[in-house]
Design a protein around this motif. Structure first.
Motif, short mmCIF file in Angstrom:
data_model
loop_
_atom_site.label_atom_id
_atom_site.label_comp_id
_atom_site.label_asym_id
_atom_site.label_seq_id
_atom_site.Cartn_x
_atom_site.Cartn_y
_atom_site.Cartn_z
N HIS A 1 0.84 -1.20 0.00
CA HIS A 1 0.00 0.00 0.00
C HIS A 1 0.87 1.25 0.00
CE1 HIS A 1 -3.38 2.64 0.90
NE2 HIS A 1 -2.64 3.20 1.84
N ALA A 2 1.90 1.27 0.85
CA ALA A 2 2.79 2.44 0.91
C ALA A 2 3.54 2.62 -0.40
CB ALA A 2 3.77 2.28 2.07
N THR A 3 3.98 1.53 -1.01
CA THR A 3 4.70 1.61 -2.28
C THR A 3 3.79 2.14 -3.38
OG1 THR A 3 6.16 -0.21 -1.65
CG2 THR A 3 5.96 0.26 -4.00
N LEU A 4 2.54 1.69 -3.40
CA LEU A 4 1.59 2.17 -4.41
C LEU A 4 1.34 3.67 -4.26
CD1 LEU A 4 -0.49 1.75 -6.67
CD2 LEU A 4 -2.17 1.18 -4.87
N GLN A 5 1.14 4.13 -3.02
CA GLN A 5 0.88 5.56 -2.82
C GLN A 5 2.09 6.39 -3.24
OE1 GLN A 5 -2.32 6.24 -2.11
NE2 GLN A 5 -2.53 4.01 -1.97
N ALA A 6 3.29 5.93 -2.91
CA ALA A 6 4.51 6.68 -3.23
C ALA A 6 4.76 6.70 -4.73
CB ALA A 6 5.70 6.07 -2.49
N PHE A 7 4.76 5.52 -5.35
CA PHE A 7 5.04 5.45 -6.79
C PHE A 7 3.87 6.03 -7.59
CE2 PHE A 7 4.79 3.56 -10.95
CZ PHE A 7 6.09 3.72 -11.43
N GLY A 8 2.66 5.64 -7.24
CA GLY A 8 1.50 6.08 -8.01
C GLY A 8 1.34 7.59 -8.02
N ASN A 9 1.52 8.22 -6.87
CA ASN A 9 1.40 9.67 -6.82
C ASN A 9 2.54 10.36 -7.55
OD1 ASN A 9 -0.99 10.81 -5.27
ND2 ASN A 9 -0.33 9.17 -3.89
N GLY B 1 -15.36 4.07 -8.58
CA GLY B 1 -15.66 5.07 -7.58
C GLY B 1 -16.07 6.40 -8.21
N GLU B 2 -15.96 7.49 -7.46
CA GLU B 2 -16.45 8.78 -7.91
C GLU B 2 -15.43 9.54 -8.76
OE1 GLU B 2 -17.78 10.95 -4.53
OE2 GLU B 2 -19.39 9.53 -4.04
N THR B 3 -14.14 9.27 -8.59
CA THR B 3 -13.09 9.91 -9.37
C THR B 3 -12.08 8.85 -9.77
OG1 THR B 3 -13.34 11.94 -8.08
CG2 THR B 3 -11.35 11.75 -9.41
N ALA B 4 -11.57 8.95 -10.99
CA ALA B 4 -10.65 7.93 -11.47
C ALA B 4 -9.62 8.54 -12.41
CB ALA B 4 -11.41 6.81 -12.16
N CYS B 5 -8.60 7.76 -12.71
CA CYS B 5 -7.53 8.21 -13.59
C CYS B 5 -7.16 7.06 -14.52
CB CYS B 5 -6.32 8.65 -12.76
SG CYS B 5 -5.03 9.42 -13.75
N ARG B 6 -7.11 7.37 -15.83
CA ARG B 6 -6.77 6.36 -16.84
C ARG B 6 -5.30 6.51 -17.22
NH1 ARG B 6 -10.48 7.48 -19.90
NH2 ARG B 6 -11.93 5.75 -19.58
N ILE B 7 -4.57 5.40 -17.23
CA ILE B 7 -3.14 5.40 -17.57
C ILE B 7 -2.92 4.35 -18.65
CG2 ILE B 7 -0.81 4.97 -16.72
CD1 ILE B 7 -1.68 5.93 -14.00
N ALA C 1 4.45 -2.71 -14.60
CA ALA C 1 4.09 -2.32 -15.98
C ALA C 1 4.45 -0.87 -16.24
CB ALA C 1 2.60 -2.56 -16.20
N CYS C 2 4.19 0.01 -15.28
CA CYS C 2 4.53 1.43 -15.44
C CYS C 2 6.04 1.61 -15.54
CB CYS C 2 3.99 2.24 -14.26
SG CYS C 2 2.20 2.41 -14.24
N CYS C 3 6.80 0.93 -14.70
CA CYS C 3 8.26 1.03 -14.74
C CYS C 3 8.80 0.55 -16.08
CB CYS C 3 8.87 0.23 -13.60
SG CYS C 3 8.67 0.95 -11.96
N GLN C 4 8.31 -0.57 -16.56
CA GLN C 4 8.77 -1.10 -17.84
C GLN C 4 8.45 -0.14 -18.97
OE1 GLN C 4 6.76 -4.91 -17.62
NE2 GLN C 4 8.64 -5.97 -17.02
N HIS C 5 7.28 0.49 -18.90
CA HIS C 5 6.91 1.48 -19.91
C HIS C 5 7.87 2.67 -19.88
CE1 HIS C 5 4.50 4.19 -22.33
NE2 HIS C 5 4.46 5.05 -21.32
N LEU C 6 8.15 3.18 -18.69
CA LEU C 6 9.06 4.33 -18.58
C LEU C 6 10.48 3.95 -18.98
CD1 LEU C 6 7.83 5.88 -15.20
CD2 LEU C 6 7.45 6.77 -17.50
N GLN C 7 10.90 2.75 -18.64
CA GLN C 7 12.26 2.33 -18.98
C GLN C 7 12.46 2.20 -20.48
OE1 GLN C 7 13.48 0.05 -14.83
NE2 GLN C 7 13.05 -1.20 -16.62
#
Length: 575
Positions: free
Chosen positions: A14-22, A45-51, A94-100
């Protein structure tokens, strides 16, 4: 029933997701905010973000924040059959591989993120097995379990094995002896702003436990530092010619503080700051040559300055090193003054474990008078804190052209009956002196003429002040108040904005200019830790320590829009 191992993994993930995701949401422009439809609301939910990283993900945003610390909930991956919930670490990979793929061959981002997660698991497992309730300065230094709250790899410590973490990392609370070297006096360079040099203090400390020749001086080293130095050819040559002797582990016990490499003597008489072969977050933790001088010069300058009430600096008034022909030999050690009992802001505002109250919430409750409601006590506490910290920084910049890198770990607060009563700053890497005031400062302390690296242009200072005080320090405080249900984020931002406007009216110089800068710009500079880590930049090795800064929406802008009207994509302007 959840096992201890499962609970450890859950907290760390959970902490890793909040740190990396934000970090991703703030710094990467390939995202899209949206309000889910009624049908989608069941999922997102009420607010979302597409990546879109080749695979499309949607993040449920349980709480959207103007300071950029959103609460990320469930994650969904788009498939040919619809949406399926995804594991957080799978999404992060997946996000890291995309950025790399955008920076091939230069980045180890994924490794650093996973290393940080693994270190968190190690630390949290220890804390769950041995519950710990801090009271002293050192104990709070030992409880920064989640690390840098605006960093994608907050607990990454490349260069430390698991057994070394247990032996030398602060969270495991183990004391250890230092290594010592006998150095031929012709090779030793040391200086002090007081009447005590490091070699002399160490000799007094060890007494008869060590025998030195008349031409030898004593130099301490962190065990990790000594282990690294003994493998260096230059050092091996000095050992072979008896210009240097390794004396091994000796003397009293020391304990690591939150930076790992700064250690506190068990009797609390002093601290020592070492160079160690470990990369923490963005940088290899070494004492640069110019930093040695900075501590001395700033200690001397402080004697000519009238600091604001309630403010002090924990100085670094002495240093020592071995000369090997290189700018830095690796032996560099800095002496730091004793520290009063105070709480570093990183420990003050961090997420508590399980259902325990945060440190901040406990202090606010303790400060509450019988005739106050909890919200009144919280407001009183917050206002006192802002005047003590932000007020001090503005006054120093206004009166002397001195700015401080006042991030959470460098800032320590002392409390009485739960109320903040003093603010202490530490770190000789964290001084920015205005070039426009250079002559006046040199007039106060002539030694500043020999430290040109301490002076910066006003544009850089505004950028650094803004990132370290607004984004890193105050945003962390605001987030904690909001998460603990003490004060709403919007209420605090409005109050800080009003405070800035009122303070600006009684100023006329640099402090006023910076406050106007903070209040008038629709965006503010922000140090992009994810992009810095992606491009493998060590900020201590970059000219002027200037890595990647971007511009993100300013929550203190006088005409700031409400959350529902915010832009739907992240603005990214690198420099």
């Amino acid at each position: 029933m959840t096992t201890r191992t499962e609970r450890t993994e859950e907290i760390a993930t959970h902490a890793t997701l909040q740190a990396f995701g934000n970090s991703y949401l703030r710094e990467i422009d390939m995202i899209e905010w949206f309000i889910p439809t009624d049908d989608e609301n069941v999922w997102f939910g009420e607010t979302a973000c597409r990546i879109d990283v080749g695979t499309v993900y949607v993040l449920e945003i349980r709480r959207r924040s103007r300071i950029g610390r959103h609460e990320i909930g469930r994650i969904y991956r788009q498939t040919s059959c619809g949406w399926t919930e995804e594991a957080p670490l799978t999404f992060i990979i997946a996000c890291c591989q995309h950025l790399q793929r955008l920076a091939p061959g230069v980045t180890d981002l994924l490794y650093r993120v996973l290393d940080s997660h693994r270190c968190m698991c190690h630390v949290i497992a220890h804390e769950l097995n041995e519950p710990f309730y801090p009271e002293t300065f050192l104990e709070y230094e030992q409880t920064v379990r989640f690390g840098h709250w605006f960093h994608p790899t907050p607990k990454s410590r490349v260069g430390m094995h698991d057994w070394e973490q247990v032996a030398y990392a602060p969270e495991f609370r183990n004391g250890f002896q230092l290594d010592y070297f006998a150095v031929n006096e012709s090779l030793l360079t040391e200086a002090s702003a007081t009447d005590q040099r490091i070699s002399e203090q160490m000799r007094k400390q060890l007494g008869s436990a060590v025998a030195l020749s008349a031409s030898e001086r004593l130099l301490p080293a962190h065990p990790l530092q000594a282990q690294h130095l003994l493998l260096q050819p230059t050092v091996q040559q000095l050992l072979a010619t008896n210009q240097l002797r390794h004396l091994g582990r000796l003397g009293p016990t020391y304990f690591a503080t939150s930076s790992i490499r700064t250690v506190l003597q068990a009797d609390r008489s002093h601290m020592l700051k070492f160079s160690i072969p470990v990369q923490v977050t963005n940088s290899r933790r070494v004492n640069k040559r110019h930093e040695l001088t900075a501590g001395l010069v700033m200690r001397r300058l402080a004697e000519h300055i009238s600091f604001p009430d309630g403010f002090s600096i924990t100085h670094d008034p002495a240093y020592a090193t071995v000369q090997t022909g290189a700018d830095e030999s690796g032996f560099e050690v800095i002496y730091r003054e004793a520290q009063d009992d105070a709480i570093n802001v990183a420990a003050l505002v961090q997420e508590p474990l399980d259902q325990e109250p945060s440190v901040l919430a406990s202090l606010v409750l303790k400060s509450k008078r019988a005739d106050q409601s909890l919200s009144e006590a919280a407001r009183d506490w917050f206002e006192t804190y802002i005047e003590l910290t932000l007020g001090t920084l503005v006054e120093l910049y206004e009166d002397y052209g001195i700015a401080l890198e006042a991030h959470q770990q460098n800032s320590l607060i002392r409390f009485e009956q739960g109320r903040p009563v003093s603010y202490q700053f530490r770190d000789n890497q964290g001084y920015y002196l205005a070039r426009s005031n250079k002559n006046q400062l040199i007039h106060l302390e002539a030694a500043l003429a020999e430290a040109p690296e301490l002076f910066y242009d006003e544009t850089t200072i505004k950028e650094r002040l803004t990132y370290y005080m607004i984004w890193n320090h105050l945003s962390g405080l605001i987030h904690r108040f909001d998460r603990d249900g003490l004060l709403a984020e919007s209420t605090m931002l409005e109050w800080v904005g009003t405070w800035c406007d009122q303070k600006s009216q009684i100023l006329s110089g640099r402090g006023k200019d910076w406050l106007e800068y903070v209040r008038s710009r629709p965006t503010l500079p922000y140090k992009a830790n994810l992009l810095t880590r992606l491009h493998a930049l060590d900020e201590l090795e970059v000219s002027g320590e200037r890595v990647i800064f971007i511009e993100i929406d300013n929550p203190l802008h006088r005409e700031v829009r409400h959350a529902n009207d915010e832009r739907t994509t992240c603005l990214q302007t690198t420099s």
